[in-house]
Design a protein around this motif. Structure first.
Motif, PDB file in Angstrom:
ATOM      1  N   THR A   1      50.394  55.881 -18.418  1.00 45.39           N
ATOM      2  CA  THR A   1      51.151  57.293 -17.921  1.00 45.39           C
ATOM      3  C   THR A   1      51.635  56.823 -16.512  1.00 45.39           C
ATOM      4  O   THR A   1      51.183  55.884 -16.263  1.00 45.39           O
ATOM      5  CB  THR A   1      50.571  58.683 -17.807  1.00 45.39           C
ATOM      6  OG1 THR A   1      49.645  58.340 -16.594  1.00 45.39           O
ATOM      7  CG2 THR A   1      49.950  58.946 -18.880  1.00 45.39           C
ATOM      8  N   VAL A   2      53.437  56.978 -16.235  1.00 49.61           N
ATOM      9  CA  VAL A   2      53.810  57.414 -14.991  1.00 49.61           C
ATOM     10  C   VAL A   2      53.132  57.388 -14.285  1.00 49.61           C
ATOM     11  O   VAL A   2      52.214  57.002 -13.422  1.00 49.61           O
ATOM     12  CB  VAL A   2      55.103  57.382 -15.066  1.00 49.61           C
ATOM     13  CG1 VAL A   2      55.703  57.480 -14.105  1.00 49.61           C
ATOM     14  CG2 VAL A   2      56.177  57.459 -16.312  1.00 49.61           C
ATOM     15  N   GLU A   3      52.240  58.582 -14.025  1.00 49.49           N
ATOM     16  CA  GLU A   3      51.423  58.872 -12.933  1.00 49.49           C
ATOM     17  C   GLU A   3      50.410  57.707 -12.726  1.00 49.49           C
ATOM     18  O   GLU A   3      49.887  56.968 -11.341  1.00 49.49           O
ATOM     19  CB  GLU A   3      51.198  59.919 -13.384  1.00 49.49           C
ATOM     20  CG  GLU A   3      49.612  60.696 -12.524  1.00 49.49           C
ATOM     21  CD  GLU A   3      50.600  61.251 -11.211  1.00 49.49           C
ATOM     22  OE1 GLU A   3      49.606  61.314 -10.014  1.00 49.49           O
ATOM     23  OE2 GLU A   3      51.278  61.463 -11.117  1.00 49.49           O
TER      24      GLU A   3
ATOM     25  N   LYS B   1      51.855  54.609 -11.271  1.00 49.25           N
ATOM     26  CA  LYS B   1      52.416  55.392  -9.751  1.00 49.25           C
ATOM     27  C   LYS B   1      51.150  54.933  -8.835  1.00 49.25           C
ATOM     28  O   LYS B   1      50.783  54.613  -7.832  1.00 49.25           O
ATOM     29  CB  LYS B   1      52.569  56.119 -10.035  1.00 49.25           C
ATOM     30  CG  LYS B   1      53.166  57.502  -8.402  1.00 49.25           C
ATOM     31  CD  LYS B   1      54.277  59.011  -8.433  1.00 49.25           C
ATOM     32  CE  LYS B   1      54.442  58.983  -7.637  1.00 49.25           C
ATOM     33  NZ  LYS B   1      54.495  60.201  -7.749  1.00 49.25           N
ATOM     34  N   ARG B   2      50.089  55.523  -9.036  1.00 48.58           N
ATOM     35  CA  ARG B   2      48.505  55.661  -8.458  1.00 48.58           C
ATOM     36  C   ARG B   2      48.213  54.452  -7.946  1.00 48.58           C
ATOM     37  O   ARG B   2      46.915  53.401  -7.055  1.00 48.58           O
ATOM     38  CB  ARG B   2      47.228  56.188  -8.687  1.00 48.58           C
ATOM     39  CG  ARG B   2      47.878  57.922  -9.051  1.00 48.58           C
ATOM     40  CD  ARG B   2      46.803  58.588  -9.739  1.00 48.58           C
ATOM     41  NE  ARG B   2      46.781  60.192  -9.401  1.00 48.58           N
ATOM     42  CZ  ARG B   2      46.724  60.949  -8.777  1.00 48.58           C
ATOM     43  NH1 ARG B   2      46.691  60.358  -7.397  1.00 48.58           N
ATOM     44  NH2 ARG B   2      47.263  62.052  -8.437  1.00 48.58           N
TER      45      ARG B   2
ATOM     46  N   ILE C   1      59.052  58.540  -6.093  1.00 46.31           N
ATOM     47  CA  ILE C   1      59.210  58.734  -7.501  1.00 46.31           C
ATOM     48  C   ILE C   1      59.385  57.001  -8.146  1.00 46.31           C
ATOM     49  O   ILE C   1      59.832  56.533  -7.673  1.00 46.31           O
ATOM     50  CB  ILE C   1      60.432  59.480  -8.084  1.00 46.31           C
ATOM     51  CG1 ILE C   1      61.714  59.137  -7.022  1.00 46.31           C
ATOM     52  CG2 ILE C   1      59.297  60.862  -7.790  1.00 46.31           C
ATOM     53  CD1 ILE C   1      62.530  59.932  -7.680  1.00 46.31           C
TER      54      ILE C   1
ATOM     55  N   LYS D   1      59.568  60.090 -15.552  1.00 48.72           N
ATOM     56  CA  LYS D   1      58.290  61.828 -14.941  1.00 48.72           C
ATOM     57  C   LYS D   1      57.254  61.362 -15.112  1.00 48.72           C
ATOM     58  O   LYS D   1      56.981  61.121 -16.156  1.00 48.72           O
ATOM     59  CB  LYS D   1      58.772  62.783 -16.709  1.00 48.72           C
ATOM     60  CG  LYS D   1      60.218  62.742 -16.704  1.00 48.72           C
ATOM     61  CD  LYS D   1      61.131  64.055 -15.684  1.00 48.72           C
ATOM     62  CE  LYS D   1      61.893  64.520 -16.041  1.00 48.72           C
ATOM     63  NZ  LYS D   1      62.540  65.278 -14.164  1.00 48.72           N
ATOM     64  N   LYS D   2      56.467  62.078 -14.345  1.00 49.35           N
ATOM     65  CA  LYS D   2      55.066  61.096 -13.921  1.00 49.35           C
ATOM     66  C   LYS D   2      53.533  61.469 -15.355  1.00 49.35           C
ATOM     67  O   LYS D   2      53.008  61.250 -15.595  1.00 49.35           O
ATOM     68  CB  LYS D   2      54.777  62.170 -12.422  1.00 49.35           C
ATOM     69  CG  LYS D   2      54.355  63.466 -12.951  1.00 49.35           C
ATOM     70  CD  LYS D   2      53.676  63.714 -11.516  1.00 49.35           C
ATOM     71  CE  LYS D   2      53.109  65.312 -11.368  1.00 49.35           C
ATOM     72  NZ  LYS D   2      53.572  65.126  -9.476  1.00 49.35           N
ATOM     73  N   ASN D   3      54.048  62.817 -16.199  1.00 44.62           N
ATOM     74  CA  ASN D   3      53.291  63.025 -17.224  1.00 44.62           C
ATOM     75  C   ASN D   3      53.497  62.330 -18.414  1.00 44.62           C
ATOM     76  O   ASN D   3      52.809  62.493 -19.006  1.00 44.62           O
ATOM     77  CB  ASN D   3      53.405  64.613 -17.703  1.00 44.62           C
ATOM     78  CG  ASN D   3      54.904  64.880 -17.994  1.00 44.62           C
ATOM     79  OD1 ASN D   3      55.963  63.991 -17.469  1.00 44.62           O
ATOM     80  ND2 ASN D   3      54.690  66.259 -18.722  1.00 44.62           N
TER      81      ASN D   3
ATOM     82  N   ASP E   1      59.761  63.642 -10.000  1.00 44.29           N
ATOM     83  CA  ASP E   1      59.252  63.449 -11.404  1.00 44.29           C
ATOM     84  C   ASP E   1      58.776  64.175 -12.078  1.00 44.29           C
ATOM     85  O   ASP E   1      57.585  63.856 -13.067  1.00 44.29           O
ATOM     86  CB  ASP E   1      58.758  62.311 -11.049  1.00 44.29           C
ATOM     87  CG  ASP E   1      57.858  62.193 -10.137  1.00 44.29           C
ATOM     88  OD1 ASP E   1      57.543  63.643  -9.986  1.00 44.29           O
ATOM     89  OD2 ASP E   1      56.802  61.417  -9.342  1.00 44.29           O
ATOM     90  N   ASP E   2      58.372  65.631 -11.877  1.00 44.39           N
ATOM     91  CA  ASP E   2      58.070  66.249 -12.977  1.00 44.39           C
ATOM     92  C   ASP E   2      58.914  67.260 -13.302  1.00 44.39           C
ATOM     93  O   ASP E   2      59.360  67.380 -13.079  1.00 44.39           O
ATOM     94  CB  ASP E   2      56.321  66.896 -11.785  1.00 44.39           C
ATOM     95  CG  ASP E   2      56.578  67.943 -10.610  1.00 44.39           C
ATOM     96  OD1 ASP E   2      57.944  68.674 -10.712  1.00 44.39           O
ATOM     97  OD2 ASP E   2      56.228  67.854  -9.511  1.00 44.39           O
TER      98      ASP E   2
END
Length: 130
Positions: free
Chosen positions: A32-34, A37-38, A50, A58-60, A106-107
């Protein structure tokens, strides 16, 4: 084989560094993008950052849902910022073109749920029969 993206953090001045994302193509597509990102952004800057290509990621959603592939380029930008890109291609008159992007959040909270294509088709097909 490891699957990677090139990452540029516009906020901290990091330029196009390779980042290993996964050991298999399936794992890469399902990241996932999230999660990405982490891995890329310090914890204290997650909320202000973002990830983008030419659109906000989009993070999800997954990298596969955006058709991001091995060695594609992803950027980190400050939430609500504008970002100017100068293309390296020249027009027939020898001019470089400049494009300015402003990225959205991004959400999807408060905007309605984004549905996968199969679910959206389940809604659209009955509507077309009316």
């Amino acid at each position: 084989m490891s699957f990677q993206v090139y990452f540029t953090d516009e906020r901290r001045g990091l330029k196009k560094i390779p980042v290993c994302v996964a050991d298999s193509e399936e794992e890469f597509r399902n990241t996932t993008v999230e999660e990405l990102k982490r891995r890329l952004i310090p914890e204290d800057q997650l909320e202000d950052t973002i990830l983008v290509t030419f659109n906000t990621l989009k993070k999800n959603r997954t990298l596969g849902s955006y058709r991001i592939e091995h060695e594609d380029h992803i950027y980190a930008v400050r939430r609500g910022s504008t970002y100017t890109v100068t293309s390296q291609t020249l027009s027939s008159h020898g001019h470089k073109s400049t494009v300015t992007y402003t990225y959205e959040d991004d959400d999807d909270e408060g905007r309605g749920k984004e549905l996968p294509r199969s679910e959206s088709m389940d809604i659209v097909i009955p509507m077309q029969k009316i």
